[in-house]
Write a protein that holds these residues in place. Structure first.
Motif, PDB file in Angstrom:
ATOM      1  N   TYR A 248       0.843  -1.186   0.000  1.00 10.68           N
ATOM      2  CA  TYR A 248       0.000   0.000   0.000  1.00 10.68           C
ATOM      3  C   TYR A 248       0.882   1.241   0.000  1.00 10.68           C
ATOM      4  O   TYR A 248       1.977   1.236   0.570  1.00 10.68           O
ATOM      5  CB  TYR A 248      -0.910   0.029   1.238  1.00 10.68           C
ATOM      6  CG  TYR A 248      -1.824  -1.174   1.353  1.00 10.68           C
ATOM      7  CD1 TYR A 248      -3.086  -1.170   0.781  1.00 10.68           C
ATOM      8  CD2 TYR A 248      -1.411  -2.318   2.044  1.00 10.68           C
ATOM      9  CE1 TYR A 248      -3.924  -2.268   0.887  1.00 10.68           C
ATOM     10  CE2 TYR A 248      -2.241  -3.427   2.149  1.00 10.68           C
ATOM     11  CZ  TYR A 248      -3.495  -3.398   1.574  1.00 10.68           C
ATOM     12  OH  TYR A 248      -4.317  -4.487   1.669  1.00 10.68           O
ATOM     13  N   ASN A 249       0.399   2.301  -0.635  1.00 11.68           N
ATOM     14  CA  ASN A 249       1.139   3.564  -0.617  1.00 11.68           C
ATOM     15  C   ASN A 249       0.381   4.666   0.113  1.00 11.68           C
ATOM     16  O   ASN A 249       0.793   5.825   0.112  1.00 11.68           O
ATOM     17  CB  ASN A 249       1.498   4.017  -2.035  1.00 11.68           C
ATOM     18  CG  ASN A 249       0.282   4.153  -2.938  1.00 11.68           C
ATOM     19  OD1 ASN A 249      -0.858   4.047  -2.487  1.00 11.68           O
ATOM     20  ND2 ASN A 249       0.536   4.385  -4.221  1.00 11.68           N
ATOM     21  N   ARG A 250      -0.707   4.276   0.751  1.00 11.22           N
ATOM     22  CA  ARG A 250      -1.536   5.258   1.467  1.00 11.22           C
ATOM     23  C   ARG A 250      -2.264   4.557   2.605  1.00 11.22           C
ATOM     24  O   ARG A 250      -2.795   3.458   2.429  1.00 11.22           O
ATOM     25  CB  ARG A 250      -2.540   5.875   0.489  1.00 11.22           C
ATOM     26  CG  ARG A 250      -3.369   7.034   1.013  1.00 11.22           C
ATOM     27  CD  ARG A 250      -4.110   7.673  -0.162  1.00 11.22           C
ATOM     28  NE  ARG A 250      -4.935   8.807   0.243  1.00 11.22           N
ATOM     29  CZ  ARG A 250      -6.230   8.714   0.531  1.00 11.22           C
ATOM     30  NH1 ARG A 250      -6.841   7.526   0.459  1.00 11.22           N
ATOM     31  NH2 ARG A 250      -6.910   9.781   0.883  1.00 11.22           N
ATOM     32  N   PRO A 285       2.173   5.976 -11.885  1.00 14.89           N
ATOM     33  CA  PRO A 285       2.110   4.667 -12.562  1.00 14.89           C
ATOM     34  C   PRO A 285       1.578   3.550 -11.665  1.00 14.89           C
ATOM     35  O   PRO A 285       0.844   2.679 -12.126  1.00 14.89           O
ATOM     36  CB  PRO A 285       3.570   4.422 -12.973  1.00 14.89           C
ATOM     37  CG  PRO A 285       4.154   5.782 -13.103  1.00 14.89           C
ATOM     38  CD  PRO A 285       3.499   6.613 -12.038  1.00 14.89           C
ATOM     39  N   PHE A 286       1.936   3.566 -10.384  1.00  9.01           N
ATOM     40  CA  PHE A 286       1.467   2.518  -9.464  1.00  9.01           C
ATOM     41  C   PHE A 286       0.033   2.768  -9.034  1.00  9.01           C
ATOM     42  O   PHE A 286      -0.697   1.842  -8.666  1.00  9.01           O
ATOM     43  CB  PHE A 286       2.391   2.441  -8.246  1.00  9.01           C
ATOM     44  CG  PHE A 286       2.044   1.354  -7.262  1.00  9.01           C
ATOM     45  CD1 PHE A 286       2.096   0.019  -7.634  1.00  9.01           C
ATOM     46  CD2 PHE A 286       1.653   1.666  -5.965  1.00  9.01           C
ATOM     47  CE1 PHE A 286       1.772  -0.991  -6.725  1.00  9.01           C
ATOM     48  CE2 PHE A 286       1.339   0.658  -5.054  1.00  9.01           C
ATOM     49  CZ  PHE A 286       1.404  -0.670  -5.445  1.00  9.01           C
ATOM     50  N   GLY A 287      -0.392   4.009  -9.071  1.00  7.06           N
ATOM     51  CA  GLY A 287      -1.749   4.335  -8.658  1.00  7.06           C
ATOM     52  C   GLY A 287      -1.873   4.497  -7.151  1.00  7.06           C
ATOM     53  O   GLY A 287      -0.883   4.536  -6.416  1.00  7.06           O
ATOM     54  N   GLN A 288      -3.078   4.583  -6.693  1.00 10.32           N
ATOM     55  CA  GLN A 288      -3.360   4.760  -5.264  1.00 10.32           C
ATOM     56  C   GLN A 288      -3.895   3.464  -4.682  1.00 10.32           C
ATOM     57  O   GLN A 288      -4.901   2.940  -5.146  1.00 10.32           O
ATOM     58  CB  GLN A 288      -4.376   5.886  -5.068  1.00 10.32           C
ATOM     59  CG  GLN A 288      -4.778   6.105  -3.608  1.00 10.32           C
ATOM     60  CD  GLN A 288      -5.690   7.297  -3.448  1.00 10.32           C
ATOM     61  OE1 GLN A 288      -5.306   8.431  -3.698  1.00 10.32           O
ATOM     62  NE2 GLN A 288      -6.930   7.045  -3.036  1.00 10.32           N
ATOM     63  N   ARG A 289      -3.216   2.968  -3.669  1.00  9.65           N
ATOM     64  CA  ARG A 289      -3.654   1.753  -2.971  1.00  9.65           C
ATOM     65  C   ARG A 289      -3.707   2.066  -1.484  1.00  9.65           C
ATOM     66  O   ARG A 289      -2.667   2.294  -0.853  1.00  9.65           O
ATOM     67  CB  ARG A 289      -2.710   0.595  -3.250  1.00  9.65           C
ATOM     68  CG  ARG A 289      -2.575   0.315  -4.754  1.00  9.65           C
ATOM     69  CD  ARG A 289      -2.067  -1.052  -5.041  1.00  9.65           C
ATOM     70  NE  ARG A 289      -1.963  -1.297  -6.472  1.00  9.65           N
ATOM     71  CZ  ARG A 289      -1.811  -2.491  -7.024  1.00  9.65           C
ATOM     72  NH1 ARG A 289      -1.765  -3.562  -6.264  1.00  9.65           N
ATOM     73  NH2 ARG A 289      -1.715  -2.633  -8.334  1.00  9.65           N
ATOM     74  N   THR A 290      -4.896   2.081  -0.963  1.00  9.36           N
ATOM     75  CA  THR A 290      -5.121   2.576   0.391  1.00  9.36           C
ATOM     76  C   THR A 290      -5.465   1.445   1.342  1.00  9.36           C
ATOM     77  O   THR A 290      -6.275   0.579   1.016  1.00  9.36           O
ATOM     78  CB  THR A 290      -6.261   3.612   0.401  1.00  9.36           C
ATOM     79  OG1 THR A 290      -5.953   4.664  -0.511  1.00  9.36           O
ATOM     80  CG2 THR A 290      -6.446   4.185   1.804  1.00  9.36           C
TER      81      THR A 290
END
Length: 371
Positions: A248-250, A285-290
């Motif tokens: 996850y990046n968020r 490019p990876f988008g949002q993954r919460t």
């Protein structure tokens, strides 16, 4: 890392051998000692709720020709309260060391059989073969849910409350903190233990080799070992693997304050390949993954923000790259240990062990997260 003598390090780097044994415990008493176990399969998985499990066979020959196959709930190996204290025994010439590996509840006896013969007009048992499955002692807590809605009763100390709801001995491995408010626990005691460790102690539950409940910090500690290449090294094979699963990046924390106001805290990656957005605000490019979190233990925005940032540090970059590692047998290493891994060309990677699979073989398999 499990406790051992200083001499064991030199032996593990040489031509030593190892075998597994166990003591059988019941109600705090040792019923049988130094039981040889065969066909062991032991797994540690730091990402599972029950982090240690395994199976083995016991081949037992009784002096008086009695059967050890469990047929009643009071029999020695019956899965109704019996425990195994498992040891890894390392041998090299005159050197011998018994390493305490873990204390496990016997959870199942999938198969058991006797070999018998006629002797002086009666039938005696020449040997019993018993297959056992076992899990760490938190498995017992997992099956013991709260009878009624329950709240913390020891708000001054999260560790005291962990001892109360788990019923286990404690090793206070991280700093104690007060519980922020009185809440209703989830129905599961195990979930309550994980919530207390995660939100209040910023840690993960960890069962020690002596069967006590401890916790390992989510923040990476210093490396405990260096896994070396070469003729005298431990490394046999090191691979590479990558997957976005579980990355996850968020992180968003939703909670309700003491005054019933809504709390929202957000932590996200703003740079690097896993960033949420580009500098111009467009989708990366990876988008949002919460990953969404919520806990009644959170009462202030500062607490929520700290939890979000702590969680983001664990579920973002460190999970993107995983190294499958095969190395020579070493019973000291545990899930959660940080190790240094030598790579070709002099590169040294620092990673944290996620899982370990062991058997009677001379090698063991690890998965290691590398940021």
């Amino acid at each position: 890392m499990r406790f051992t003598s200083a001499q064991l390090d030199a032996v593990l780097g040489g031509s030593g051998d190892h075998y597994w044994s166990a003591d059988l415990l019941y109600d705090g008493e040792r019923r049988l000692q130094d039981i040889p176990i065969t066909d062991p399969r032991l797994r540690e998985d730091g990402g599972a709720k029950i982090q240690q499990s395994g199976s083995c066979s016991v081949v037992w020959q009784d002096t008086f020709g009695a059967s050890m196959t469990p047929r009643m709930i009071t029999d020695a190996f019956a899965p109704f309260g019996a425990k195994l204290r498992v040891y890894s025994n390392v041998v090299a010439g005159p050197f011998r060391e018994r390493v305490a590996f873990g204390v496990f509840d016997i959870t199942d006896v999938p198969s058991a059989r006797d070999e018998s013969m006629a002797f002086r007009g009666r039938t005696i048992t020449t040997g019993s073969t018993i297959e056992l499955e076992f899990k760490e002692q938190l498995a017992g807590v997992q099956g013991d849910d709260f009878d009624v809605p329950t709240s913390p009763s020891l708000l001054a100390s999260a560790w005291d409350e962990l001892g109360r709801i788990s019923g286990m001995q404690l090793v206070r491995a991280v700093e104690d903190k007060p519980i922020t408010r009185t809440i209703l626990y989830p129905e599961s005691r195990l979930d309550a233990i994980y919530d207390l460790c995660d939100v209040i102690l910023d840690a993960i539950p960890h069962t020690t080799a002596d069967g006590a409940l401890a916790a390992r910090p989510k923040v990476w500690p210093a490396a405990v070992a260096r896994l070396r290449r070469g003729p005298r090294g431990q490394l046999v094979k090191v691979g590479d693997a990558m997957s976005p699963s579980g990355v996850y990046n968020r992180v968003v924390v939703r909670a309700t304050g003491s005054d019933q106001t809504s709390i929202l805290a957000i932590a996200e990656l703003t740079s690097g390949p896993l960033r949420v957005k580009n500098l111009d605000g467009s989708r990366s490019p990876f988008g949002q993954r919460t990953r969404y979190l919520s806990s009644e233990f959170v009462t202030t925005r500062d607490q929520a923000q700290a939890w979000a940032e702590s969680t983001l540090a664990q579920v973002s970059v460190p999970r993107a790259r995983v190294l499958p590692v095969e190395m020579t047998f070493d019973p000291r290493l545990e899930r959660g240990d940080v190790v240094e891994i030598e790579r070709p060309g002099g590169e040294v990677l620092t990673g944290r062990i996620v899982s370990i699979d062991r058997s009677a073989r001379a090698t063991q398999q690890l998965t290691v997260e590398v940021p």
